[in-house]
Design a protein around this motif. Structure first.
Motif, PDB file in Angstrom:
ATOM      1  N   ALA A 104       3.392   9.243  -0.006  1.00  0.00           N
ATOM      2  CA  ALA A 104       4.453   8.572   0.746  1.00  0.00           C
ATOM      3  C   ALA A 104       5.742   8.507  -0.065  1.00  0.00           C
ATOM      4  O   ALA A 104       6.833   8.717   0.477  1.00  0.00           O
ATOM      5  CB  ALA A 104       4.000   7.159   1.141  1.00  0.00           C
ATOM      6  N   ILE A 105       5.635   8.244  -1.361  1.00  0.00           N
ATOM      7  CA  ILE A 105       6.832   8.150  -2.202  1.00  0.00           C
ATOM      8  C   ILE A 105       7.532   9.502  -2.289  1.00  0.00           C
ATOM      9  O   ILE A 105       8.764   9.599  -2.167  1.00  0.00           O
ATOM     10  CB  ILE A 105       6.459   7.650  -3.608  1.00  0.00           C
ATOM     11  CG1 ILE A 105       5.882   6.222  -3.537  1.00  0.00           C
ATOM     12  CG2 ILE A 105       7.660   7.678  -4.527  1.00  0.00           C
ATOM     13  CD1 ILE A 105       6.834   5.206  -2.973  1.00  0.00           C
ATOM     14  N   VAL A 106       6.757  10.575  -2.490  1.00  0.00           N
ATOM     15  CA  VAL A 106       7.348  11.917  -2.594  1.00  0.00           C
ATOM     16  C   VAL A 106       8.004  12.306  -1.270  1.00  0.00           C
ATOM     17  O   VAL A 106       9.135  12.814  -1.247  1.00  0.00           O
ATOM     18  CB  VAL A 106       6.273  12.943  -3.003  1.00  0.00           C
ATOM     19  CG1 VAL A 106       6.830  14.358  -2.915  1.00  0.00           C
ATOM     20  CG2 VAL A 106       5.775  12.666  -4.414  1.00  0.00           C
ATOM     21  N   CYS A 107       7.304  12.074  -0.159  1.00  0.00           N
ATOM     22  CA  CYS A 107       7.850  12.441   1.149  1.00  0.00           C
ATOM     23  C   CYS A 107       9.090  11.621   1.482  1.00  0.00           C
ATOM     24  O   CYS A 107      10.068  12.155   2.028  1.00  0.00           O
ATOM     25  CB  CYS A 107       6.789  12.253   2.227  1.00  0.00           C
ATOM     26  SG  CYS A 107       5.411  13.411   2.111  1.00  0.00           S
ATOM     27  N   ALA A 108       9.071  10.340   1.157  1.00  0.00           N
ATOM     28  CA  ALA A 108      10.245   9.500   1.401  1.00  0.00           C
ATOM     29  C   ALA A 108      11.433   9.978   0.568  1.00  0.00           C
ATOM     30  O   ALA A 108      12.584   9.956   1.032  1.00  0.00           O
ATOM     31  CB  ALA A 108       9.929   8.046   1.088  1.00  0.00           C
ATOM     32  N   SER A 109      11.173  10.437  -0.655  1.00  0.00           N
ATOM     33  CA  SER A 109      12.255  10.959  -1.508  1.00  0.00           C
ATOM     34  C   SER A 109      12.849  12.229  -0.917  1.00  0.00           C
ATOM     35  O   SER A 109      14.072  12.425  -0.941  1.00  0.00           O
ATOM     36  CB  SER A 109      11.719  11.223  -2.917  1.00  0.00           C
ATOM     37  OG  SER A 109      11.194  10.040  -3.497  1.00  0.00           O
ATOM     38  N   ILE A 110      11.995  13.095  -0.365  1.00  0.00           N
ATOM     39  CA  ILE A 110      12.485  14.331   0.249  1.00  0.00           C
ATOM     40  C   ILE A 110      13.325  14.019   1.487  1.00  0.00           C
ATOM     41  O   ILE A 110      14.394  14.610   1.697  1.00  0.00           O
ATOM     42  CB  ILE A 110      11.306  15.257   0.609  1.00  0.00           C
ATOM     43  CG1 ILE A 110      10.599  15.729  -0.671  1.00  0.00           C
ATOM     44  CG2 ILE A 110      11.782  16.456   1.423  1.00  0.00           C
ATOM     45  CD1 ILE A 110       9.342  16.532  -0.410  1.00  0.00           C
ATOM     46  N   ARG A 125       0.828  -1.209   0.000  1.00  0.00           N
ATOM     47  CA  ARG A 125       0.000   0.000   0.000  1.00  0.00           C
ATOM     48  C   ARG A 125       0.864   1.262   0.000  1.00  0.00           C
ATOM     49  O   ARG A 125       0.509   2.266  -0.613  1.00  0.00           O
ATOM     50  CB  ARG A 125      -0.931  -0.017   1.210  1.00  0.00           C
ATOM     51  CG  ARG A 125      -1.924  -1.169   1.191  1.00  0.00           C
ATOM     52  CD  ARG A 125      -2.713  -1.250   2.475  1.00  0.00           C
ATOM     53  NE  ARG A 125      -3.649  -0.147   2.596  1.00  0.00           N
ATOM     54  CZ  ARG A 125      -4.440   0.028   3.660  1.00  0.00           C
ATOM     55  NH1 ARG A 125      -4.363  -0.802   4.695  1.00  0.00           N
ATOM     56  NH2 ARG A 125      -5.277   1.042   3.697  1.00  0.00           N
ATOM     57  N   LEU A 126       1.983   1.217   0.690  1.00  0.00           N
ATOM     58  CA  LEU A 126       2.881   2.372   0.702  1.00  0.00           C
ATOM     59  C   LEU A 126       3.472   2.625  -0.678  1.00  0.00           C
ATOM     60  O   LEU A 126       3.622   3.784  -1.097  1.00  0.00           O
ATOM     61  CB  LEU A 126       4.007   2.155   1.711  1.00  0.00           C
ATOM     62  CG  LEU A 126       3.736   2.544   3.166  1.00  0.00           C
ATOM     63  CD1 LEU A 126       4.920   2.190   4.036  1.00  0.00           C
ATOM     64  CD2 LEU A 126       3.421   4.025   3.266  1.00  0.00           C
ATOM     65  N   ARG A 127       3.816   1.566  -1.386  1.00  0.00           N
ATOM     66  CA  ARG A 127       4.393   1.735  -2.725  1.00  0.00           C
ATOM     67  C   ARG A 127       3.407   2.367  -3.691  1.00  0.00           C
ATOM     68  O   ARG A 127       3.817   3.001  -4.659  1.00  0.00           O
ATOM     69  CB  ARG A 127       4.878   0.388  -3.251  1.00  0.00           C
ATOM     70  CG  ARG A 127       6.231  -0.042  -2.711  1.00  0.00           C
ATOM     71  CD  ARG A 127       6.794  -1.213  -3.488  1.00  0.00           C
ATOM     72  NE  ARG A 127       6.066  -2.435  -3.188  1.00  0.00           N
ATOM     73  CZ  ARG A 127       6.427  -3.298  -2.251  1.00  0.00           C
ATOM     74  NH1 ARG A 127       7.509  -3.061  -1.527  1.00  0.00           N
ATOM     75  NH2 ARG A 127       5.730  -4.394  -2.033  1.00  0.00           N
ATOM     76  N   LYS A 128       2.117   2.202  -3.429  1.00  0.00           N
ATOM     77  CA  LYS A 128       1.092   2.784  -4.297  1.00  0.00           C
ATOM     78  C   LYS A 128       0.684   4.188  -3.860  1.00  0.00           C
ATOM     79  O   LYS A 128      -0.109   4.838  -4.545  1.00  0.00           O
ATOM     80  CB  LYS A 128      -0.140   1.871  -4.317  1.00  0.00           C
ATOM     81  CG  LYS A 128       0.127   0.487  -4.888  1.00  0.00           C
ATOM     82  CD  LYS A 128      -1.115  -0.395  -4.788  1.00  0.00           C
ATOM     83  CE  LYS A 128      -0.826  -1.797  -5.300  1.00  0.00           C
ATOM     84  NZ  LYS A 128      -2.008  -2.696  -5.172  1.00  0.00           N
ATOM     85  N   ASP A 129       1.183   4.620  -2.714  1.00  0.00           N
ATOM     86  CA  ASP A 129       0.833   5.932  -2.167  1.00  0.00           C
ATOM     87  C   ASP A 129       1.811   6.981  -2.700  1.00  0.00           C
ATOM     88  O   ASP A 129       2.983   6.998  -2.324  1.00  0.00           O
ATOM     89  CB  ASP A 129       0.877   5.882  -0.637  1.00  0.00           C
ATOM     90  CG  ASP A 129       0.269   7.116   0.007  1.00  0.00           C
ATOM     91  OD1 ASP A 129       0.191   8.155  -0.671  1.00  0.00           O
ATOM     92  OD2 ASP A 129      -0.138   7.032   1.174  1.00  0.00           O
TER      93      ASP A 129
END
Length: 335
Positions: A47-53, A40-44
């Motif tokens: 979450a992906i943008v925030c994790a990249s930041i 579910r996180l991989r599809k969010d």
């Protein structure tokens, strides 16, 4: 038999076809809660943008010397030629100084900005790890053992949560410095390292209690489950039950608590440094820079907005990432 044979044949032929969706469905439902949450996180996208930041800031902190070397700046180099007689910078953003220079000292802002990411992330991640480990262990022991152990740990949790966090942090710094010989007898490096350790201790000390209370409540409900009772019946040792049977079922609250604690610790480090009880020179810190930059805001607003913007973006990304992790591990949420 002649009538039953075709029926039985049809039943045998139909069985694989009807069972195929069931098997596929069984595979989907057979995923562990952690695996489902990660999917579910991989599809969010949030979450992906925030994790990249967050990853960007972590890389900035790790490769701060390399980034400062690319620009050619140094956090300790004073450049009095780049400021006027009143302390104001005489230059702005240039190829030699990507973020300009610091008022009154002429030090390079970019070098101090990238190095300033280090203490914030170091304090936040270290305090999160220590607070999580202590909170999980105390919560497991209180919830599983019960009796006087539960009463003592619960009393300690209530006592820690009742303490005034800010006053405790402010009072502890001079006490520790006096134990080491007094602030007047300590070098700036020794004072800075002392405050760094005090910050980690204070945040860890006040951070474990909330998680311990959550874990205790979860363990109280889990210890009566069949798999725990079966482990007790066959003589499995208590540490094995705690860490091999119960702990895997507590991944969700632990991950959620840690992800939400990180932005709080980043803000706390900056706030304490701003109040003068956090990190001091020669260790660069975003909170320390904000405290200095407030006196120069009208003449040099960029000097203030650089650390403010970095803290805002980092804390917001960590908070949104924590919310996404919480929603991903919550079975009642569908995103």
């Amino acid at each position: 038999m002649s009538i039953g044979s075709p029926d039985s044949t049809v039943g045998i032929e139909d069985h694989p076809a009807s069972a195929e969706p069931e098997r596929a469905k069984g595979v989907a439902h057979g995923k562990s809660p952690t695996r489902i949450a990660m999917d579910r996180l991989r599809k969010d996208k949030v979450a992906i943008v925030c994790a990249s930041i967050v990853l960007f800031f972590v890389l900035v902190a790790i490769f701060a010397p390399v980034l400062a070397g690319l620009e050619g700046g140094n956090i300790a180099d004073f450049n009095p030629k780049l400021i006027d007689e009143f302390g104001f910078p005489t230059i702005g953003i240039t190829p030699d100084h990507w973020f300009g220079v610091e008022p009154r000292t002429g030090r390079d802002n970019f070098a101090r900005w990238v190095f300033g990411a280090r203490p914030s992330l170091q304090v936040a991640f270290t305090a999160t790890v220590f607070g999580t480990v202590v909170g999980v262990v105390m919560g497991l022991m209180a919830g599983f053992l019960g009796g006087w152990v539960d009463r003592v740990i619960s009393w300690v949790i209530d006592f820690v949560l009742s303490l005034p966090y800010l006053l405790f942090a402010i009072a502890l710094v001079p006490i520790v410095e006096s134990w080491r010989g007094g602030s007047l007898n300590l070098s700036p490096e020794q004072q800075s390292s002392t405050r760094f350790l005090v910050l980690i201790f204070v945040l860890s000390f006040f951070g474990w209690a909330g998680l311990a209370r959550i874990i205790r409540g979860e363990v109280l409900s889990l210890r009566e489950r069949e798999f725990v009772l079966a482990a007790k019946a066959i003589g499995v040792s208590t540490p094995r039950i705690l860490f091999r049977e119960l702990l895997p079922n507590l991944v969700a609250p632990i991950v959620i608590s840690a992800s939400l604690a990180l932005p709080a610790y980043v803000t706390a480090e900056a706030g304490l440094s701003f109040l003068g009880v956090g990190l001091i020179e020669p260790t660069p810190s975003w909170g320390q820079t904000i405290a200095t930059a407030t006196n120069w805001f009208q003449a040099d607003p960029v000097y203030l907005w650089l650390p403010v913007g970095a803290i805002t973006i980092l804390v917001l990304s960590l908070a949104l990432l924590g919310d996404s992790i919480r929603d991903a591990f919550d079975p009642k949420t569908r995103r």
